[in-house]
Design a protein around this motif. Structure first.
Motif, PDB file in Angstrom:
ATOM      1  N   GLN A 139       0.860  -1.193   0.000  1.00 41.50           N
ATOM      2  CA  GLN A 139       0.000   0.000   0.000  1.00 41.50           C
ATOM      3  C   GLN A 139       0.885   1.229   0.000  1.00 41.50           C
ATOM      4  O   GLN A 139       1.501   1.565   1.028  1.00 41.50           O
ATOM      5  N   ARG A 166      -1.501   7.007   0.018  1.00 40.03           N
ATOM      6  CA  ARG A 166      -2.733   7.483  -0.626  1.00 40.03           C
ATOM      7  C   ARG A 166      -3.197   6.586  -1.770  1.00 40.03           C
ATOM      8  O   ARG A 166      -3.985   7.025  -2.611  1.00 40.03           O
ATOM      9  N   GLN A 167      -2.725   5.358  -1.798  1.00 37.97           N
ATOM     10  CA  GLN A 167      -3.196   4.419  -2.810  1.00 37.97           C
ATOM     11  C   GLN A 167      -3.820   3.209  -2.131  1.00 37.97           C
ATOM     12  O   GLN A 167      -3.671   3.001  -0.932  1.00 37.97           O
ATOM     13  N   ARG A 168      -4.504   2.424  -2.922  1.00 41.00           N
ATOM     14  CA  ARG A 168      -5.172   1.266  -2.342  1.00 41.00           C
ATOM     15  C   ARG A 168      -4.206   0.105  -2.167  1.00 41.00           C
ATOM     16  O   ARG A 168      -3.148   0.050  -2.779  1.00 41.00           O
ATOM     17  N   LEU A 169      -4.595  -0.782  -1.316  1.00 41.97           N
ATOM     18  CA  LEU A 169      -3.841  -2.016  -1.100  1.00 41.97           C
ATOM     19  C   LEU A 169      -3.858  -2.829  -2.390  1.00 41.97           C
ATOM     20  O   LEU A 169      -4.901  -2.998  -3.014  1.00 41.97           O
ATOM     21  N   GLY A 201     -10.602  -1.745  -2.480  1.00 42.52           N
ATOM     22  CA  GLY A 201     -10.975  -0.349  -2.601  1.00 42.52           C
ATOM     23  C   GLY A 201     -10.038   0.500  -1.765  1.00 42.52           C
ATOM     24  O   GLY A 201      -9.164  -0.019  -1.066  1.00 42.52           O
ATOM     25  N   GLN A 202     -10.224   1.802  -1.831  1.00 39.34           N
ATOM     26  CA  GLN A 202      -9.352   2.710  -1.089  1.00 39.34           C
ATOM     27  C   GLN A 202      -9.788   2.880   0.354  1.00 39.34           C
ATOM     28  O   GLN A 202      -9.071   3.470   1.153  1.00 39.34           O
TER      29      GLN A 202
END
Lengths: 111, 114
Positions: free
Chosen positions: A38, A41-44, B106-107
């Motif tokens: 991760q 500020r990004q998704r896993l 998702g975020q």
């Protein structure tokens, strides 16, 4: 019980230094392991899986059943590698798959 | 947007409020998941849905109520939460439960209970 342990909360290295993020697991069957990453500020997202035996962004991970480990390694760290790294184990109990995650290790690569 | 989309991104709610988290995926996946990510703790699997049917409820308190009206949408209804429920709630999807498939996340929704 199925469990994933990442002993280091934070790993801080300088650019160009080797990196090893530790992961140990406990699983009664044949394990299937993954590394997720991760970035800020990004998704896993999936980084690599042990069955693919691939190198992604210079990272590799080898499953060691004797030591029940799946450590993530990179010979020369880059600043853009700074992120949270999660080791995950696929648990197949109950007839379906689900991921069990470790607590994560934050990798900080300094210039 | 492709991939897995969660709304809202941030939510602050009082302990007596009722709110819902939404997750949407346009990947054609059949399995969807809710995870809870608390500070300094592993991601905790909360619920698993396959083809809109719940297959796991991982000892989650009843103040969390999931709903999966179709394979593209997943909701998490919240009511009378506690401050310790404050966390990042992540939704994920995968092709299905049986195959060796990647989970797409998702975020997340950052939930703060006051």
């Amino acid at each position: 019980a199925q469990r994933v342990t990442q002993p280091e909360k934070l790993l801080s290295v300088f650019k160009g230094a080797p990196v090893e993020l530790k992961c140990n697991y406990s699983y009664s069957g044949s394990p299937e392991l993954f590394w997720y990453v991760q970035y800020s500020r990004q998704r896993l997202q999936l980084l690599l899986r042990h069955i693919s035996r691939e190198s992604i962004k210079g990272f590799t991970a080898d499953l060691n059943k004797g030591e029940t480990s799946f450590h993530l390694k990179k010979p020369f760290a880059q600043e853009e590698d700074s992120a949270m790294y999660y080791c995950a184990l696929k648990d197949k109990a109950g007839g379906y798959n689900k991921l069990i995650f470790g607590a994560g290790t934050r990798l900080a690569v300094h210039p | 947007e492709t991939g897995v989309t969660q709304t809202p991104r941030h939510l602050v709610m009082g302990m007596t409020n009722k709110k819902s988290l939404k997750c949407e995926q346009h990947l054609g996946h059949n399995a969807m998941y809710w995870y809870k990510q608390s500070a300094k703790k592993p991601l905790e699997l909360m619920f698993v849905y396959s083809l809109e049917e719940r297959v796991e409820n991982n000892s989650v308190p009843s103040r969390f109520s999931p709903e999966c009206p179709n394979s593209s949408h997943l909701f998490l209804h919240l009511h009378t939460l506690q401050p310790e429920d404050s966390a990042l709630y992540l939704c994920a999807s995968s092709q299905d439960l049986a195959a060796n498939t990647e989970a797409f996340f998702g975020q997340g929704t950052r939930l703060t209970v006051v």
